[in-house]
Design an enzyme around this catalytic site. Structure first.
Site, mmCIF file in Angstrom:
data_model
loop_
_atom_site.group_PDB
_atom_site.id
_atom_site.type_symbol
_atom_site.label_atom_id
_atom_site.label_comp_id
_atom_site.label_asym_id
_atom_site.label_seq_id
_atom_site.Cartn_x
_atom_site.Cartn_y
_atom_site.Cartn_z
ATOM 1 N N THR A 30 -35.306 -3.319 53.522
ATOM 2 C CA THR A 30 -36.258 -4.121 54.295
ATOM 3 C C THR A 30 -36.762 -5.316 53.490
ATOM 4 O O THR A 30 -37.636 -6.051 53.949
ATOM 5 C CB THR A 30 -37.469 -3.270 54.717
ATOM 6 O OG1 THR A 30 -38.027 -2.677 53.531
ATOM 7 C CG2 THR A 30 -37.087 -2.167 55.674
ATOM 8 N N ALA A 273 -45.526 -4.024 46.347
ATOM 9 C CA ALA A 273 -44.892 -3.909 47.660
ATOM 10 C C ALA A 273 -43.891 -5.048 47.772
ATOM 11 O O ALA A 273 -43.834 -5.912 46.887
ATOM 12 C CB ALA A 273 -45.943 -4.003 48.755
ATOM 13 N N LYS A 274 -43.149 -5.027 48.857
ATOM 14 C CA LYS A 274 -42.098 -6.036 48.971
ATOM 15 C C LYS A 274 -42.682 -7.444 49.046
ATOM 16 O O LYS A 274 -41.999 -8.413 48.785
ATOM 17 C CB LYS A 274 -41.189 -5.705 50.144
ATOM 18 C CG LYS A 274 -40.334 -4.483 49.745
ATOM 19 C CD LYS A 274 -39.275 -4.055 50.694
ATOM 20 C CE LYS A 274 -38.441 -2.941 50.039
ATOM 21 N NZ LYS A 274 -38.019 -1.894 50.912
ATOM 22 N N ARG A 275 -43.981 -7.561 49.367
ATOM 23 C CA ARG A 275 -44.588 -8.904 49.411
ATOM 24 C C ARG A 275 -44.790 -9.479 48.005
ATOM 25 O O ARG A 275 -45.025 -10.666 47.860
ATOM 26 C CB ARG A 275 -45.909 -8.874 50.172
ATOM 27 C CG ARG A 275 -46.965 -8.034 49.497
ATOM 28 C CD ARG A 275 -48.290 -8.030 50.248
ATOM 29 N NE ARG A 275 -49.228 -7.182 49.552
ATOM 30 C CZ ARG A 275 -49.297 -5.869 49.671
ATOM 31 N NH1 ARG A 275 -48.480 -5.245 50.484
ATOM 32 N NH2 ARG A 275 -50.158 -5.159 48.975
#
Ligand code: GLU
Length: 296
Positions: A30, A273-275
Site C-alpha cells: 500500500t 507509517a507510510k506517510r
C-alpha cells in the site's frame, strides 16, 4: 481444540524428520516500506536463519483500493537491498501457493462458510458511525472500537451467504467473541500476554460488506495453510493475535508461535507509517545510506 471440519483444504504438514521452522514476511503493498518494516522483517529473517528454517514471502494485497503492483515490485527490491532472502513465495513459488492474498479468495470463503455453519458469526448492518456513537472507546493504539453488540442477537438466516446477491443493505459478518474469555499466550519477544474477549476487543469483522475477507480471517487461514510455525510482526498487532487465536480455535487449526517486535518511532515519538516518506527505505537509499547504516 475441535478437529478440522468443512472443506477448507490445508495441505498436510510433513510429519517425518525433525521439526521445521517456517516463518513469513507478509507486507501489504500500500506504499513504500519504511525503517520500521525493515527492522521487523530483519528480525523475522534472523529468527528463521538461526533456526535453519524456511522464510515465506506473502503479499497481502486484499485491499484493492490501496494496493498497487508497483509497490509490490518496490518492496521486493527494497527487501533484497537490505539483504533479506526468502525461500518460498515472491518469484520463487512453492508448495503452498499462490502467495498473493488476492489469488487465495476461495480458501477464505471456505473458512468463512465453516465459521458460519459452526454458529460463530452474525450479520451486522450497523454503519461505522452508529458503532462509533455507541461503542466503547477503542484501546489506545488499537484500530477498532469495541463493537457494542447491536446485531449480535439477531438470528442469522440459514443458508444466507456473504455474496453480493444478498438483499441490501449488505452486511459485515462478525465473529461472536466469547465474552469474558481470557486469551493467553507467551510471546517470543514481549513475554506473557493476556487479553479478555469483549473487554480488550469486541466482535470483529471476518467478512466485509464489500464481499472481501478481513485481515483477521485471511491472515489466520494463510498462516495455517502455509504451515507457518512462528509469526514475527509488529507489536501493534498483539491484540489482533488474541482475535486470531479465537479463529484458530473455531476453525480447528493448530496456532503458530508469535513474536512481536517493538515499533520504530520518529523523532517525535510517533510510530512510523507510510506517510513518513522521508524514512522510506527508498528515500534513505537515495540519500546515500547503506543497509548497514540503517540496520547495523
Ligand atoms: N500485512 C500486514 C501489514 O503489512 C502484516 C500482517 C501480519 O504480519 O500479520 O501490516
Amino acid at each position: 481444540m475441535t478437529p478440522p471440519t468443512g472443506n477448507l483444504h490445508i495441505p498436510p504438514a510433513k510429519l517425518d524428520g525433525p521439526p521445521v521452522y517456517r516463518g513469513r514476511l507478509a507486507p501489504s503493498p500500500t506504499g513504500l516500506l519504511h525503517l520500521g518494516h525493515a527492522r521487523t522483517f530483519q528480525t523475522a529473517h534472523q529468527r528463521a536463519r538461526e533456526r535453519n528454517g524456511t522464510l515465506v514471502m506473502r503479499i497481502e494485497d486484499l485491499d484493492r483500493s490501496r494496493c498497487r503492483p508497483e509497490f509490490t515490485q518496490a518492496l521486493l527490491e527494497d527487501l533484497h537491498w537490505i539483504g533479506l532472502e526468502w525461500q518460498e513465495g515472491g518469484t520463487h513459488g512453492g508448495p503452498y501457493g499462490p502467495y498473493s492474498q488476492s489469488e487465495r479468495l476461495p480458501l477464505y470463503r471456505d473458512a468463512f462458510e465453516q465459521l458460519r455453519r459452526g454458529g460463530h458469526l452474525f450479520a451486522c448492518t450497523c454503519s461505522r458511525r452508529e458503532i462509533q456513537q455507541s461503542a466503547l472507546a477503542p484501546h489506545p493504539g488499537d484500530d477498532e472500537p469495541i463493537y457494542p453488540g447491536t446485531c449480535r442477537l439477531q438470528p442469522t438466516i440459514p443458508g444466507e451467504t456473504p455474496r453480493s446477491d444478498r438483499t441490501e443493505p449488505r452486511a459485515n459478518w462478525r465473529f461472536r467473541v466469547p465474552q469474558g474469555t481470557t486469551i493467553e499466550f507467551i510471546d517470543g519477544l514481549c513475554g506473557p500476554q493476556r487479553f479478555v474477549a469483549g473487554r480488550d476487543f469486541g466482535d470483529f469483522v471476518v467478512w466485509r460488506n464489500d464481499d472481501t475477507p478481513s485481515y483477521q480471517l485471511a491472515v489466520t487461514v494463510d498462516d495455517a495453510a502455509m504451515h507457518i510455525t512462528e509469526v514475527v510482526r509488529g507489536e501493534d498487532l498483539l491484540r489482533s493475535t488474541a482475535r486470531q487465536l479465537l479463529l484458530y480455535h473455531a476453525l480447528g487449526f493448530q496456532p503458530p508461535a508469535f513474536a512481536h517486535c517493538p515499533l520504530v518511532t520518529d523523532a517525535f515519538g510517533i510510530r512510523l507509517a507510510k506517510r513518513h516518506q522521508s524514512l522510506s527505505l527508498r528515500a534513505l537509499r537515495e540519500s546515500g545510506k547503506t543497509p548497514q547504516d540503517l540496520l547495523g
